[in-house]
Design a protein around this motif. Structure first.
Motif, short mmCIF file in Angstrom:
data_model
loop_
_atom_site.label_atom_id
_atom_site.label_comp_id
_atom_site.label_asym_id
_atom_site.label_seq_id
_atom_site.Cartn_x
_atom_site.Cartn_y
_atom_site.Cartn_z
N ASP A 49 0.82 -1.20 0.00
CA ASP A 49 0.00 0.00 0.00
C ASP A 49 0.86 1.26 0.00
O ASP A 49 0.50 2.28 -0.61
N GLU A 50 2.01 1.21 0.70
CA GLU A 50 2.89 2.37 0.79
C GLU A 50 3.86 2.46 -0.38
O GLU A 50 4.69 3.36 -0.43
N GLY A 51 3.76 1.53 -1.33
CA GLY A 51 4.66 1.53 -2.48
C GLY A 51 5.92 0.74 -2.22
O GLY A 51 6.19 0.29 -1.10
N GLY A 52 6.70 0.54 -3.27
CA GLY A 52 7.88 -0.31 -3.19
C GLY A 52 9.15 0.42 -2.83
O GLY A 52 9.18 1.65 -2.72
N THR A 53 10.19 -0.35 -2.66
CA THR A 53 11.53 0.16 -2.37
C THR A 53 12.27 0.41 -3.67
O THR A 53 12.43 -0.52 -4.47
N PRO A 54 12.74 1.63 -3.92
CA PRO A 54 13.46 1.88 -5.18
C PRO A 54 14.76 1.08 -5.25
O PRO A 54 15.51 1.00 -4.28
#
Length: 221
Positions: free
Chosen positions: A17-22
């Motif tokens: 939900d918080e997005g991925g790790t670049p």
């Protein structure tokens, strides 16, 4: 040839939900096939930063060196197809931690490795650290980071060679056989399945439903 074609891997990803790790891949090209929900993929390469919308039916792929991060706008699920199966799991992926962390293999390993317990909190912590570095890279460009990433993975290269050598022959070998009038490879025709394995894992961009395409199940008639 019973393994999945082209030395590729297939994984279903339910994006956090918080997005991925670049992160980037030093050797592998990665493709996103959107199967549900909505979101975007943020990318950074020498040409600059961009954000590409994602919706069901879209396919986006990026080559080695493209820093990327999946963003979830609601229920985003991806089918991820990755070249060089086995290399991403062996250190091909480098997260965008600040330069002083990436320059120190021990510090990088400590920041990147998830503990046996409390993995959800650890995923958030490493994402926050990678986002800190990502913000700097968006400002300064990725070129200096590329040098650090290449130095970080250099000790793994010989191990990677062994993984690549173990992959099945490509279509070039088949074409050579056909050019010589040799169709014996057709005698090995069969159908295989690689069901999703076990409990979902904790990936960089979401919960993973991996398919072990290196050890498929033969389907009987």
């Amino acid at each position: 040839m019973t393994t999945f074609p082209g030395g590729t891997s297939v994984t279903r990803v339910s994006v956090y939900d918080e997005g991925g790790t670049p992160h980037l891949h030093t050797t592998s090209t990665e493709a996103y096939v959107v199967i549900a929900g909505a979101g975007a993929v943020q990318t950074l390469d020498p040409s600059g930063f961009r954000e590409t919308p994602l919706e069901p039916g879209d396919t986006v792929w990026f080559t080695p060196g493209v820093i990327h991060r999946a963003i979830n706008h609601g229920g985003l699920e991806l089918l991820v197809v990755m070249s060089n199966a086995g290399l991403p799991e062996s250190g091909d992926a480098v997260m965008t931690f600040p330069a002083d962390v990436v320059a120190d293999p021990d510090r990088y390993r400590a920041a990147a490795t998830l503990p046996a317990d409390g993995r959800e909190d650890a995923v958030r912590a490493r994402r926050a650290l990678a986002l800190e570095g990502f913000r700097r890279l968006r400002r300064d460009g990725p070129e200096a980071f590329y040098e650090l990433a290449a130095a970080l993975v250099r000790p793994h290269v010989e191990q990677w060679r062994a993984i690549v050598r173990a992959q099945p022959p490509g279509s070039g070998a088949v074409l050579d056989a056909l050019a010589a009038g040799d169709g014996r490879h057709l005698l090995g025709a069969a159908v295989f399945s690689a069901p999703e394995s076990g409990v979902p894992g904790w990936g960089m961009c979401g919960r993973l439903g991996a398919h072990d395409v290196r050890d498929p199940q033969a389907l009987s008639r």
